[in-house]
Design a protein around this motif. Structure first.
Motif, mmCIF file in Angstrom:
data_model
loop_
_atom_site.group_PDB
_atom_site.id
_atom_site.type_symbol
_atom_site.label_atom_id
_atom_site.label_comp_id
_atom_site.label_asym_id
_atom_site.label_seq_id
_atom_site.Cartn_x
_atom_site.Cartn_y
_atom_site.Cartn_z
ATOM 1 N N TYR A 246 0.842 -1.198 0.000
ATOM 2 C CA TYR A 246 0.000 0.000 0.000
ATOM 3 C C TYR A 246 0.879 1.251 0.000
ATOM 4 N N THR A 247 1.928 1.222 0.802
ATOM 5 C CA THR A 247 2.837 2.366 0.867
ATOM 6 C C THR A 247 3.510 2.602 -0.479
ATOM 7 N N ARG A 248 4.017 1.543 -1.092
ATOM 8 C CA ARG A 248 4.686 1.676 -2.394
ATOM 9 C C ARG A 248 3.754 2.257 -3.446
ATOM 10 N N GLN A 249 2.491 1.891 -3.363
ATOM 11 C CA GLN A 249 1.537 2.315 -4.387
ATOM 12 C C GLN A 249 0.861 3.645 -4.064
ATOM 13 N N HIS A 250 1.114 4.176 -2.869
ATOM 14 C CA HIS A 250 0.520 5.454 -2.447
ATOM 15 C C HIS A 250 1.587 6.277 -1.711
ATOM 16 N N LEU A 251 2.646 6.633 -2.428
ATOM 17 C CA LEU A 251 3.787 7.294 -1.786
ATOM 18 C C LEU A 251 3.398 8.627 -1.142
ATOM 19 N N ASP A 252 2.621 9.432 -1.828
ATOM 20 C CA ASP A 252 2.266 10.733 -1.252
ATOM 21 C C ASP A 252 1.391 10.582 -0.015
ATOM 22 N N GLU A 253 0.468 9.620 -0.040
ATOM 23 C CA GLU A 253 -0.348 9.379 1.152
ATOM 24 C C GLU A 253 0.519 8.845 2.288
ATOM 25 N N GLY A 254 1.462 7.945 1.958
ATOM 26 C CA GLY A 254 2.384 7.443 2.975
ATOM 27 C C GLY A 254 3.196 8.569 3.594
ATOM 28 N N ALA A 255 3.622 9.514 2.765
ATOM 29 C CA ALA A 255 4.374 10.665 3.268
ATOM 30 C C ALA A 255 3.521 11.499 4.210
ATOM 31 N N GLU A 256 2.269 11.704 3.824
ATOM 32 C CA GLU A 256 1.369 12.491 4.679
ATOM 33 C C GLU A 256 1.144 11.794 6.018
ATOM 34 N N ASP A 266 7.468 18.213 7.740
ATOM 35 C CA ASP A 266 6.387 18.783 6.938
ATOM 36 C C ASP A 266 6.225 17.986 5.653
ATOM 37 N N LEU A 267 5.085 18.169 5.013
ATOM 38 C CA LEU A 267 4.710 17.312 3.897
ATOM 39 C C LEU A 267 5.646 17.408 2.687
ATOM 40 N N PRO A 268 6.073 18.595 2.262
ATOM 41 C CA PRO A 268 6.983 18.639 1.100
ATOM 42 C C PRO A 268 8.274 17.852 1.326
ATOM 43 N N VAL A 269 8.837 17.946 2.521
ATOM 44 C CA VAL A 269 10.056 17.198 2.833
ATOM 45 C C VAL A 269 9.765 15.702 2.844
ATOM 46 N N ALA A 270 8.634 15.323 3.437
ATOM 47 C CA ALA A 270 8.271 13.904 3.499
ATOM 48 C C ALA A 270 8.093 13.323 2.094
ATOM 49 N N ARG A 271 7.500 14.098 1.205
ATOM 50 C CA ARG A 271 7.294 13.612 -0.170
ATOM 51 C C ARG A 271 8.626 13.435 -0.896
ATOM 52 N N THR A 272 9.594 14.281 -0.590
ATOM 53 C CA THR A 272 10.927 14.119 -1.179
ATOM 54 C C THR A 272 11.635 12.908 -0.586
#
Length: 337
Positions: A246-256, A266-272
């Motif tokens: 699930y994490t691999r397929q939803h990276l932005d949600e996993g970051a959030e 914060d979210l921008p750093v997590a997404r990177t």
């Protein structure tokens, strides 16, 4: 008599229909894991209810380092931990009775997977390569994976480890320490590398990854729990494999989701940061080879006294069964060569 039996059977069916069936209560376990992006599948598994779906109520105990996680398990504060090969063998040598049953982080198709580790400095420090660290002060969690990474990278570059002054800096203090000038560089794992890059003015990347060490994290159960309740371990491993996919397929949600578990993220750093990580739950021959190489490195760095067979640190039968019975959970991963 036949009518009597028919009546009893019918009554039983009616009774079963009206009496609520009691669902078995989930088994509660406490998992000590790191306050970093290496453990996003654990955060996802809890928040998305994946563990509960498989009858396991996972309580997360968030700590800073693998050493702290090992101490929590030995103190009885947790039954499960997630620690890296850079410190897990040390804890086993000192008496910790636990084995990795499923992978959390690391590309299991190779024995060298260290992309989450990075070294950062500030412009004007005179540091542009790893060789330039000689004679400099480097902040890192001493005894952690970034410490091991530095030692292995410096050795490969022909630089004696003793020529670098290591200062014990916790990951969460990397930004303030580098920005304040008390160190010339920092060596950290994600999300702290990405955090340094985003928050420190004039931050400059010196090195990321490079295949110097096998940076792998397994989720490990206490040995007595593996022996007494293997079905619990099986349910957990299956759930973890689902959470990883699930994490691999939803990276932005996993970051959030990670921002709700890691202070100051914060979210921008997590997404990177999440895009520098591989969430592969398999335990493969490459994972085993990486364990053996890490053990040799730890002996060379005089942290480990003697060789430690991989069988003392891993029990792959649970994840191997999931791979065989639920291949769809791994279909988006690279095949193991």
């Amino acid at each position: 008599m036949t009518r009597l039996f028919a009546f009893v059977a019918a009554a039983t069916v009616v009774w079963l229909a009206i009496v609520p069936q009691v669902e078995p209560q989930p088994t509660t376990i406490t998992a000590a894991i790191g306050s970093n992006m290496n453990h996003v599948p654990s955060f996802v598994g809890v928040e998305k209810g994946i563990f509960l779906k498989h009858g396991v109520d996972v309580k997360l105990k968030i700590l800073n380092t693998g050493q702290e996680m090992s101490k929590a398990l030995q103190a009885g504060e947790a039954q499960v931990i997630g620690a890296a090969f850079s410190n897990f063998p040390l804890a086993v040598e000192r008496g910790m009775a636990a084995k990795g049953v499923v992978g959390s982080m690391g590309d299991r198709t190779t024995m060298h997977s260290d992309e989450p580790v990075s070294v950062w400095t500030r412009k004007g420090s005179g540091i542009t390569t790893l060789e330039d660290l000689a004679g400099k002060r480097v902040g890192t969690p001493v005894g952690g994976t970034a410490d091991e990474y530095l030692g292995a990278a410096l050795k490969k570059k022909g630089i004696a480890r003793e020529r670098v002054t290591l200062l014990n800096v916790m990951p969460g203090n990397s930004v303030s320490t580098l920005q304040g000038g008390s160190v010339d560089a920092v060596a950290v794992w994600e999300p702290y590398g990405s955090l340094v890059g985003a928050k420190v003015p004039d931050a400059q990347l010196v090195s990321r990854g490079g295949g110097y060490v096998g940076y792998y994290i397994n989720i490990s159960f206490r040995n007595d729990l593996i022996e007494k309740d293997p079905q619990l371990v099986e349910r957990f491993v299956l759930a973890f494999a689902e959470a990883s996919q699930y994490t691999r397929q939803h990276l932005d949600e996993g970051a959030e989701i990670a921002t709700r578990w890691i202070p100051g993220l914060d979210l921008p750093v997590a997404r990177t940061a999440i895009r520098n990580l591989t969430f592969d739950p398999r335990i493969t021959r490459h994972t085993i080879a990486a364990w053996e190489e890490n053990v040799r490195t730890l002996i060379d760095q005089k942290k480990l006294r003697a060789a430690l067979p991989w069988q003392q640190g891993m029990e792959p039968r649970f994840i191997e069964r999931v791979v065989k019975e639920r291949p769809e959970l791994f279909s988006d991963l690279k095949p193991v060569p």
